[in-house]
Design a protein around this motif. Structure first.
Motif, mmCIF file in Angstrom:
data_model
loop_
_atom_site.group_PDB
_atom_site.id
_atom_site.type_symbol
_atom_site.label_atom_id
_atom_site.label_comp_id
_atom_site.label_asym_id
_atom_site.label_seq_id
_atom_site.Cartn_x
_atom_site.Cartn_y
_atom_site.Cartn_z
ATOM 1 N N ASN A 131 -9.997 -74.885 -20.474
ATOM 2 C CA ASN A 131 -8.982 -75.319 -19.507
ATOM 3 C C ASN A 131 -8.774 -76.820 -19.541
ATOM 4 O OD1 ASN A 131 -10.453 -76.676 -17.243
ATOM 5 N ND2 ASN A 131 -11.456 -74.697 -17.050
ATOM 6 N N GLN A 132 -7.584 -77.210 -19.174
ATOM 7 C CA GLN A 132 -7.151 -78.600 -19.248
ATOM 8 C C GLN A 132 -8.018 -79.516 -18.402
ATOM 9 O OE1 GLN A 132 -4.983 -79.958 -21.275
ATOM 10 N NE2 GLN A 132 -5.190 -82.012 -20.406
ATOM 11 N N GLU A 133 -8.419 -79.081 -17.221
ATOM 12 C CA GLU A 133 -9.240 -79.928 -16.344
ATOM 13 C C GLU A 133 -10.578 -80.256 -16.999
ATOM 14 O OE1 GLU A 133 -6.109 -77.998 -14.187
ATOM 15 O OE2 GLU A 133 -7.754 -77.077 -15.310
ATOM 16 N N ASP A 134 -11.208 -79.270 -17.649
ATOM 17 C CA ASP A 134 -12.472 -79.535 -18.345
ATOM 18 C C ASP A 134 -12.260 -80.498 -19.504
ATOM 19 O OD1 ASP A 134 -13.897 -77.930 -16.615
ATOM 20 O OD2 ASP A 134 -14.337 -76.361 -18.074
ATOM 21 N N ARG A 135 -11.165 -80.351 -20.238
ATOM 22 C CA ARG A 135 -10.879 -81.262 -21.345
ATOM 23 C C ARG A 135 -10.691 -82.693 -20.830
ATOM 24 N NH1 ARG A 135 -7.958 -76.660 -22.995
ATOM 25 N NH2 ARG A 135 -5.971 -77.483 -22.247
ATOM 26 N N GLU A 136 -9.972 -82.844 -19.708
ATOM 27 C CA GLU A 136 -9.768 -84.164 -19.126
ATOM 28 C C GLU A 136 -11.084 -84.763 -18.634
ATOM 29 O OE1 GLU A 136 -6.857 -83.496 -16.059
ATOM 30 O OE2 GLU A 136 -5.235 -83.181 -17.498
ATOM 31 N N THR A 137 -11.927 -83.938 -18.030
ATOM 32 C CA THR A 137 -13.220 -84.407 -17.525
ATOM 33 C C THR A 137 -14.106 -84.866 -18.675
ATOM 34 O OG1 THR A 137 -13.034 -82.914 -15.629
ATOM 35 C CG2 THR A 137 -15.221 -83.765 -16.122
ATOM 36 N N ALA A 138 -14.151 -84.091 -19.757
ATOM 37 C CA ALA A 138 -14.959 -84.458 -20.923
ATOM 38 C C ALA A 138 -14.434 -85.737 -21.572
ATOM 39 C CB ALA A 138 -14.980 -83.312 -21.932
ATOM 40 N N THR A 139 -13.123 -85.882 -21.651
ATOM 41 C CA THR A 139 -12.527 -87.078 -22.238
ATOM 42 C C THR A 139 -12.857 -88.315 -21.410
ATOM 43 O OG1 THR A 139 -10.740 -85.783 -23.232
ATOM 44 C CG2 THR A 139 -10.334 -88.140 -22.934
ATOM 45 N N LYS A 140 -12.803 -88.193 -20.082
ATOM 46 C CA LYS A 140 -13.139 -89.315 -19.206
ATOM 47 C C LYS A 140 -14.617 -89.678 -19.337
ATOM 48 C CE LYS A 140 -12.592 -92.465 -16.080
ATOM 49 N NZ LYS A 140 -11.879 -93.708 -16.378
ATOM 50 N N ALA A 141 -15.494 -88.691 -19.393
ATOM 51 C CA ALA A 141 -16.926 -88.960 -19.548
ATOM 52 C C ALA A 141 -17.187 -89.696 -20.858
ATOM 53 C CB ALA A 141 -17.722 -87.662 -19.490
ATOM 54 N N ARG A 142 -16.541 -89.256 -21.913
ATOM 55 C CA ARG A 142 -16.687 -89.930 -23.208
ATOM 56 C C ARG A 142 -16.244 -91.386 -23.096
ATOM 57 N NH1 ARG A 142 -13.625 -88.264 -28.806
ATOM 58 N NH2 ARG A 142 -14.785 -89.671 -30.144
ATOM 59 N N GLN A 143 -15.117 -91.616 -22.449
ATOM 60 C CA GLN A 143 -14.599 -92.980 -22.289
ATOM 61 C C GLN A 143 -15.608 -93.849 -21.545
ATOM 62 O OE1 GLN A 143 -11.008 -93.188 -19.964
ATOM 63 N NE2 GLN A 143 -11.019 -95.409 -19.928
ATOM 64 N N ILE A 144 -16.191 -93.316 -20.483
ATOM 65 C CA ILE A 144 -17.173 -94.068 -19.698
ATOM 66 C C ILE A 144 -18.369 -94.432 -20.568
ATOM 67 C CG2 ILE A 144 -18.864 -93.863 -17.827
ATOM 68 C CD1 ILE A 144 -16.673 -92.172 -16.352
ATOM 69 N N ILE A 145 -18.864 -93.467 -21.343
ATOM 70 C CA ILE A 145 -20.031 -93.717 -22.188
ATOM 71 C C ILE A 145 -19.718 -94.746 -23.262
ATOM 72 C CG2 ILE A 145 -21.497 -92.660 -23.962
ATOM 73 C CD1 ILE A 145 -21.585 -90.152 -22.249
ATOM 74 N N GLU A 146 -18.582 -94.624 -23.906
ATOM 75 C CA GLU A 146 -18.275 -95.491 -25.041
ATOM 76 C C GLU A 146 -17.786 -96.881 -24.636
ATOM 77 O OE1 GLU A 146 -15.616 -93.135 -27.429
ATOM 78 O OE2 GLU A 146 -17.290 -92.089 -28.394
ATOM 79 N N ASP A 147 -17.097 -97.003 -23.492
ATOM 80 C CA ASP A 147 -16.495 -98.284 -23.118
ATOM 81 C C ASP A 147 -17.498 -99.343 -22.679
ATOM 82 O OD1 ASP A 147 -14.028 -97.365 -23.745
ATOM 83 O OD2 ASP A 147 -13.238 -97.329 -21.700
ATOM 84 N N GLY A 148 -18.505 -98.966 -21.935
ATOM 85 C CA GLY A 148 -19.394 -99.965 -21.335
ATOM 86 C C GLY A 148 -20.617 -100.289 -22.159
ATOM 87 N N GLN A 149 -20.593 -100.047 -23.456
ATOM 88 C CA GLN A 149 -21.816 -100.176 -24.242
ATOM 89 C C GLN A 149 -21.740 -101.320 -25.238
ATOM 90 O OE1 GLN A 149 -24.043 -98.518 -22.793
ATOM 91 N NE2 GLN A 149 -22.398 -97.611 -21.630
ATOM 92 N N GLY A 150 -21.948 -102.542 -24.748
ATOM 93 C CA GLY A 150 -21.956 -103.697 -25.631
ATOM 94 C C GLY A 150 -23.063 -103.630 -26.678
#
Length: 196
Positions: free
Chosen positions: A159-178
């Motif tokens: 479902n679309q909501e799960d895909r959006e949730t997984a995409t957001k989690a990935r963004q959080i993990i990848e964005d803040g990792q200097g």
């Protein structure tokens, strides 16, 4: 600007929680644990209802363990949140960037067929061991858990909501990792070298 409020009493809502369970393989391959519901033929994220007397955080970790077979802990991430820091009065509510946060990063609402409103609180987690336990699911559950690359996981989720949730989690993990992803998973050394 006027705010909109809707009240739900305890007989009209369900509190649910789950985790997006990530691991890092060989220091570069970010994988997400997803579930195949063998009865419905759908790919979903691990989640479930909070028990009486249980915190939302405890429910998220318990349900993730029960449905995936992996013990886990919250993964401290850099997170944009409206939750204030302890002892800080923020008025009006402002978005803060908080390091090492383990707050819920998303909530999904779902109107159920019986008319109740379901609230699903989502957390980001990592396994505490590479061992997968068997027979952790309740009798009503029929899930096969699989760690797959994050791209594959997003593509499989039904479902679309799960895909959006997984995409957001990935963004959080990848964005803040200097310091890179390996630094984020450093405290779970036994998981870093997991194969398949």
């Amino acid at each position: 600007m006027a705010t909109t409020r809707t009240n739900y009493t305890s007989d009209a809502f369900v509190v649910s929680a789950g985790c997006l369970l990530f691991r890092l393989v060989d220091g570069v391959d970010l994988q997400l644990c997803i579930l195949y519901n063998t009865r419905q033929g759908k790919w979903v994220l691990p989640k479930g209802r909070k028990d009486c007397g249980e915190s939302i955080e405890a429910a998220a970790l318990r349900e993730t363990f029960e449905e995936t077979g992996y013990s886990c802990e919250f993964l401290p991430c850099t997170l944009e949140t409206r939750a204030p820091l302890p002892g800080v009065d923020l008025h009006p509510s402002k978005v803060l960037t908080v390091e090492h946060a383990t707050e819920p990063f998303a909530v999904t609402t779902q109107q159920m067929k019986n008319g109740a409103m379901k609230f699903i609180w989502w957390f980001i987690a990592r396994p505490t061991s590479s061992e997968k336990f068997l027979d952790t699911q309740t009798n009503s559950e029929a899930y096969d858990s699989h760690f797959v690359s994050i791209d594959d996981a997003v593509g499989r989720l039904s479902n679309q909501e799960d895909r959006e949730t997984a995409t957001k989690a990935r963004q959080i993990i990848e964005d803040g990792q200097g310091d890179g992803l390996a630094a984020l998973f450093r405290d779970s050394n036994d998981v870093l070298d997991v194969r398949g």
